[in-house]
Enzyme design. Structure first.
Site, PDB file in Angstrom:
ATOM      1  N   GLY A  70       0.820  -1.204   0.000  1.00  0.00           N
ATOM      2  CA  GLY A  70       0.000   0.000   0.000  1.00  0.00           C
ATOM      3  C   GLY A  70       0.854   1.255   0.000  1.00  0.00           C
ATOM      4  O   GLY A  70       2.021   1.238   0.407  1.00  0.00           O
ATOM      5  N   GLY A 119       0.280  -5.105   0.707  1.00  0.00           N
ATOM      6  CA  GLY A 119      -0.841  -5.066  -0.211  1.00  0.00           C
ATOM      7  C   GLY A 119      -0.547  -5.714  -1.545  1.00  0.00           C
ATOM      8  O   GLY A 119      -1.470  -6.158  -2.235  1.00  0.00           O
ATOM      9  N   GLU A 142       4.681  -5.683   8.177  1.00  0.00           N
ATOM     10  CA  GLU A 142       3.865  -4.650   8.833  1.00  0.00           C
ATOM     11  C   GLU A 142       4.270  -4.343  10.263  1.00  0.00           C
ATOM     12  O   GLU A 142       4.037  -3.221  10.745  1.00  0.00           O
ATOM     13  CB  GLU A 142       2.386  -5.064   8.784  1.00  0.00           C
ATOM     14  CG  GLU A 142       1.744  -4.939   7.409  1.00  0.00           C
ATOM     15  CD  GLU A 142       2.137  -6.062   6.468  1.00  0.00           C
ATOM     16  OE1 GLU A 142       1.845  -5.948   5.263  1.00  0.00           O
ATOM     17  OE2 GLU A 142       2.727  -7.061   6.932  1.00  0.00           O
ATOM     18  N   ASP A 150      -1.658  -7.998   6.935  1.00  0.00           N
ATOM     19  CA  ASP A 150      -3.029  -7.777   6.491  1.00  0.00           C
ATOM     20  C   ASP A 150      -3.162  -8.119   5.014  1.00  0.00           C
ATOM     21  O   ASP A 150      -2.336  -8.834   4.464  1.00  0.00           O
ATOM     22  CB  ASP A 150      -3.447  -6.328   6.790  1.00  0.00           C
ATOM     23  CG  ASP A 150      -2.717  -5.305   5.932  1.00  0.00           C
ATOM     24  OD1 ASP A 150      -1.567  -5.577   5.525  1.00  0.00           O
ATOM     25  OD2 ASP A 150      -3.288  -4.227   5.660  1.00  0.00           O
TER      26      ASP A 150
END
Length: 351
Positions: A70, A119, A142, A150
């Site tokens: 991300g 991501g 993360e 995630d």
């Protein structure tokens, strides 16, 4: 080849029976933002019932990165200026897209060539046919920025052989292409130079026939897994750290050092979340857990502090939460329900 007009960060084209989605943000290592999430979801919705598209390919324009994850700098700014709930909606769009990709009725192939993290794993590692190369580097890092694995990453980590996934979750450890196949993040490994030929074949023939010709790699030797299991099969995080400190395994010191640099709260949350994900029945329920966790974690200072230290200022000196902020009540609060949910499963429509 037929090309479709779209935002220039997402190149959409069709060749024969193949629909192709190519991420095009090379200077940002193909970091994913809300525009890309929505754009990919919209095209998938259009192609779902289009008989001319029989297979979907997701790749990137850069040999360096499929997607580094991300767009954390944008999320940092959004959380700071518009508040954490605004940032949570970006995560929501990404997680809904993961669910769409995993349940898409047509074969989806991903070329996870180059850096594939966070991501990027969500975009490429939940589809039906997952290809890596000798240039692939996969990770869920993360905990280094105050979050927890995630984008469906905790689902894959919880299903990896033995406790290999727990180790990767707590250290943010990187996997080369063959290791990603071992861990269940990919299915096949090809030379990067062979990808154009595979894409051309996908335009002519069914994906199952074409991709199954690509080689797999051996599963891990039991001795390696036994060593990981011996250190990571523990009732709590502190026991793992103590075992690593006393271990003669050549990678133990590196694992411990990675944990020393990570957010202490993220480590505690991730340890519990990994064990919880193992008991959850499917990807969608794990995604709902991830959304609760990330939606609550981005309200805490470790997220903005982690991004500041690693990406914005790059001083690599984050000031993490400590003391009572690491207590049982704080960890429990990270698992608390949010006022909104992902609403999974979803059809492939713009998130």
């Amino acid at each position: 080849m037929q090309a479709d007009a779209t935002d220039d960060t997402l190149l959409v084209s069709r060749q024969g029976r193949l629909g192709r989605l190519t991420v095009n943000r090379p200077k940002a290592l193909n970091a994913l933002d809300i525009t890309l999430y929505r754009g990919i979801a919209a095209v998938l919705a259009a192609w779902r019932d289009d008989p001319a598209v029989e297979t979907v390919l997701i790749d990137s324009t850069s040999p360096r990165a499929f997607s580094a994850g991300g767009d954390l700098r944008a999320l940092y700014t959004l959380a700071r200026d518009a508040g954490p709930d605004a940032a949570a909606q970006v995560f929501r769009a990404g997680y809904r897209l993961v669910s769409v990709l995993a349940g898409y009725p047509k074969p989806v192939v991903s070329f996870m060539d180059g850096i594939t993290m966070g991501g990027g794993v969500g975009l490429g590692a939940h589809v039906r046919h997952r290809i890596v190369t000798e240039r692939s580097v996969l990770a869920m890092p993360e905990v280094a920025i105050g979050l927890t694995p995630d984008a469906g990453g905790s689902y894959l980590l919880s299903r990896a052989p033995g406790l290999y996934g727990l180790r990767l979750a707590l250290t943010g450890g990187r996997m080369q292409g063959g290791q990603a196949v071992v861990a269940g993040f990919a299915d096949r490994m090809l030379a990067a130079s062979d990808l154009p030929e595979l894409a051309a074949a996908l335009a002519r023939r069914p994906a199952g026939e074409v991709v199954d010709l690509a080689p797999a790699v051996p599963r891990p030797v039991q001795e390696e897994l036994a060593a990981i299991n011996a250190l990571y099969d523990a009732p709590d995080l502190e026991t793992i750290r103590d075992r690593l400190a006393c271990s003669a395994e050549p990678w133990a010191a590196e694992d411990r050092e990675a944990m020393e640099q990570a957010s202490p709260l993220s480590l505690l949350v991730t340890f519990r979340a990994w064990h919880a994900a193992r008991r959850l029945p499917d990807l969608n329920t794990v995604l709902e857990q991830e959304y609760r966790l990330v939606g609550n974690l981005i309200r805490l200072p470790d997220f903005t502090e982690g991004v500041r230290a690693k990406i914005v200022d790059k001083d690599n000196a984050p000031r993490w939460l400590a003391g009572e902020a690491l207590g049982d009540a704080a960890i429990e609060a990270c698992f608390a329900p949010r006022p909104d949910t992902l609403g999974l499963p979803v059809f492939p429509e713009p998130a």
